[in-house]
Design a protein around this motif. Sequence first.
Motif, PDB file in Angstrom:
ATOM      1  N   LYS A 398     -42.710   3.581  27.681  1.00 21.17           N
ATOM      2  CA  LYS A 398     -42.373   4.926  27.190  1.00 21.17           C
ATOM      3  C   LYS A 398     -42.623   5.052  25.691  1.00 21.17           C
ATOM      4  O   LYS A 398     -43.087   6.089  25.223  1.00 21.17           O
ATOM      5  CB  LYS A 398     -40.914   5.280  27.535  1.00 21.17           C
ATOM      6  CG  LYS A 398     -40.708   5.516  29.019  1.00 21.17           C
ATOM      7  CD  LYS A 398     -41.522   6.705  29.516  1.00 21.17           C
ATOM      8  CE  LYS A 398     -42.008   6.518  30.930  1.00 21.17           C
ATOM      9  NZ  LYS A 398     -43.007   7.493  31.377  1.00 21.17           N
ATOM     10  N   ILE A 399     -42.329   3.978  24.932  1.00 17.35           N
ATOM     11  CA  ILE A 399     -42.603   4.034  23.489  1.00 17.35           C
ATOM     12  C   ILE A 399     -44.107   4.251  23.263  1.00 17.35           C
ATOM     13  O   ILE A 399     -44.527   5.142  22.523  1.00 17.35           O
ATOM     14  CB  ILE A 399     -42.096   2.755  22.776  1.00 17.35           C
ATOM     15  CG1 ILE A 399     -40.562   2.753  22.763  1.00 17.35           C
ATOM     16  CG2 ILE A 399     -42.631   2.683  21.344  1.00 17.35           C
ATOM     17  CD1 ILE A 399     -39.934   1.426  22.368  1.00 17.35           C
ATOM     18  N   ALA A 400     -44.918   3.452  24.000  1.00 21.22           N
ATOM     19  CA  ALA A 400     -46.373   3.582  23.824  1.00 21.22           C
ATOM     20  C   ALA A 400     -46.835   4.980  24.225  1.00 21.22           C
ATOM     21  O   ALA A 400     -47.660   5.599  23.536  1.00 21.22           O
ATOM     22  CB  ALA A 400     -47.076   2.518  24.675  1.00 21.22           C
ATOM     23  N   GLU A 401     -46.276   5.486  25.316  1.00 16.77           N
ATOM     24  CA  GLU A 401     -46.693   6.803  25.823  1.00 16.77           C
ATOM     25  C   GLU A 401     -46.363   7.901  24.812  1.00 16.77           C
ATOM     26  O   GLU A 401     -47.200   8.748  24.503  1.00 16.77           O
ATOM     27  CB  GLU A 401     -45.972   7.043  27.147  1.00 16.77           C
ATOM     28  CG  GLU A 401     -46.400   8.281  27.887  1.00 16.77           C
ATOM     29  CD  GLU A 401     -45.582   8.434  29.167  1.00 16.77           C
ATOM     30  OE1 GLU A 401     -45.437   7.451  29.935  1.00 16.77           O
ATOM     31  OE2 GLU A 401     -45.050   9.543  29.378  1.00 16.77           O
ATOM     32  N   VAL A 403     -45.655   7.595  21.597  1.00 17.19           N
ATOM     33  CA  VAL A 403     -46.353   7.418  20.326  1.00 17.19           C
ATOM     34  C   VAL A 403     -47.775   7.975  20.434  1.00 17.19           C
ATOM     35  O   VAL A 403     -48.294   8.617  19.520  1.00 17.19           O
ATOM     36  CB  VAL A 403     -46.371   5.917  19.923  1.00 17.19           C
ATOM     37  CG1 VAL A 403     -47.354   5.661  18.789  1.00 17.19           C
ATOM     38  CG2 VAL A 403     -44.971   5.466  19.518  1.00 17.19           C
ATOM     39  N   ALA A 404     -48.389   7.747  21.630  1.00 17.99           N
ATOM     40  CA  ALA A 404     -49.771   8.198  21.814  1.00 17.99           C
ATOM     41  C   ALA A 404     -49.875   9.707  22.016  1.00 17.99           C
ATOM     42  O   ALA A 404     -50.938  10.291  21.814  1.00 17.99           O
ATOM     43  CB  ALA A 404     -50.386   7.471  23.011  1.00 17.99           C
ATOM     44  N   SER A 405     -48.792  10.342  22.430  1.00 18.75           N
ATOM     45  CA  SER A 405     -48.882  11.773  22.760  1.00 18.75           C
ATOM     46  C   SER A 405     -48.818  12.612  21.483  1.00 18.75           C
ATOM     47  O   SER A 405     -48.224  12.226  20.480  1.00 18.75           O
ATOM     48  CB  SER A 405     -47.752  12.175  23.706  1.00 18.75           C
ATOM     49  OG  SER A 405     -46.655  12.647  22.987  1.00 18.75           O
TER      50      SER A 405
END
Length: 408
Positions: A398-401, A403-405
């Motif tokens: 979720k952090i990666a998702e 951050v990427a959004s």
Amino acid sequence: MQFEHSDKVKNLLARLEAFMDEHIYPVEQAYYDFVHDQQNLWAEWPGMEPLKEKARAAGLWNLFLPHEYGAWSPGLTNLEYAPLAEVMGRVPWSSQVFNCSAPDTGNMEVLAKFGSPEQQELWLKPLLAGEIRSAYVMTEPQVASSDATNLELSIIPDGDEYVINGRKWWISNAMHPRCEIMIVMGKTFFEGPRHSQHSQILVPRDTPGVTVVRHLKVFGSSNSPGGEVELRFDNVRVPKQNMILGEGRGFEIAQGRLGPGRIHHCMRSIGQAQRALEWMARRADSRVAFGKKLADQSSVRQDVARSFCEVEMARLLTLKAADAMDRLGNKAARDLIAAIKVVAPSMAQQVADRAIQVHGGMGVSEDGPMAYFFTLNRYVRLTDGPEEVHMSQLGKIKIAEYVASNAR
Ligand SMILES: Cc1cc2nc3c(=O)[nH]c(=O)nc-3n(C[C@H](O)[C@H](O)[C@H](O)COP(=O)(O)OP(=O)(O)OC[C@H]3O[C@@H](n4cnc5c(N)ncnc54)[C@H](O)[C@@H]3O)c2cc1C
């Protein structure tokens, strides 16, 4: 968004519920009386085989197998299977009657997906027919096994065979009188990438060198007839053909196995929570203390209301995860699978705990299902990976998702 079950599922649900009413609930306690009697340790309850025959004849067999597998599977999706698993979960031992019980279901999926034709003929067919049972052998006493890269049992090639050495524990079902095959995870390569060192191999239960070191009780219960045991593997030899998929591909298999296995546990936990909630409501309505029904006490109503909210939330999340698995695949659904694995068993444990409280002393007795549901869900919070591991992975995804959004 569609919240209604399909006609196919409604029909199966009606037949399953009728079967439970006619054949399972009336003998629920007889089953427990038999398996808790120390004289029957590791013996199969004599009522099991006749019930399996009836379930097979009623077309309520191998419902878990999500894709068509010859004549053996009704070909349900995970979403279609979810409400059926929930009904079976209400009486935890009943899933065996329908050939839908762990660890056999996960092992059958491994063999259906990754097994060679010869392995399928030898082990999958009798498992699908419910003639034999199986164990999944991963956890080791000397290493933190929630990180499976730690596993040390060795699986070393030697001529036409593999030689297996090491220790395992907490192996469910290994004492079952019908347990004939085990899927064992261990190390074949001792260097290289950590996720390419391990393999999974088929070991017949009666292979020389496989020893039961001891039986482990769970909250004081033997979990007979399957049990949980510590095993030793001393120079255990199996033919090369027993390797599943190939050397070093153990993690590929583990990923394929654990997605469906985890969600099946969650579906059953929801069935247990739902049943505990129903028992809580009925007890509250029938018990009078200090001049009024428990049902008229605000705190009891809050317990019922909160439990209802939590069961509904977990059920919807499970259905969402099942739907994502069907449409996007297990890998893409891994965030939702992790989420439900964190939510469902602890929710069921909490609801069972409230139901115990409303029942007073009776709540911790064998006169109702709540005490068993409480302990069962307590350890489901550890099996197939402890909840912290799922939370850690979910948090990372979720952090990666986010951050990427670019959402603002
Ligand atoms: C009743 C029962 C049946 C079982 N059946 C089987 C079976 O059939 N086959 C099989 O192979 N195994 C089985 N198991 C074992 C189970 O899968 C393991 O116990 C589980 O995976 C945890 O491994 P471990 O016991 O080595 O705990 P460890 O890996 O030592 O972890 C201990 C604790 O450390 C914490 N922890 C670990 N990682 C993290 C992290 N990343 N962040 C924060 N905290 C963390 C968690 O609180 C965790 O509970 C069974 C267990 C039980 C209780």
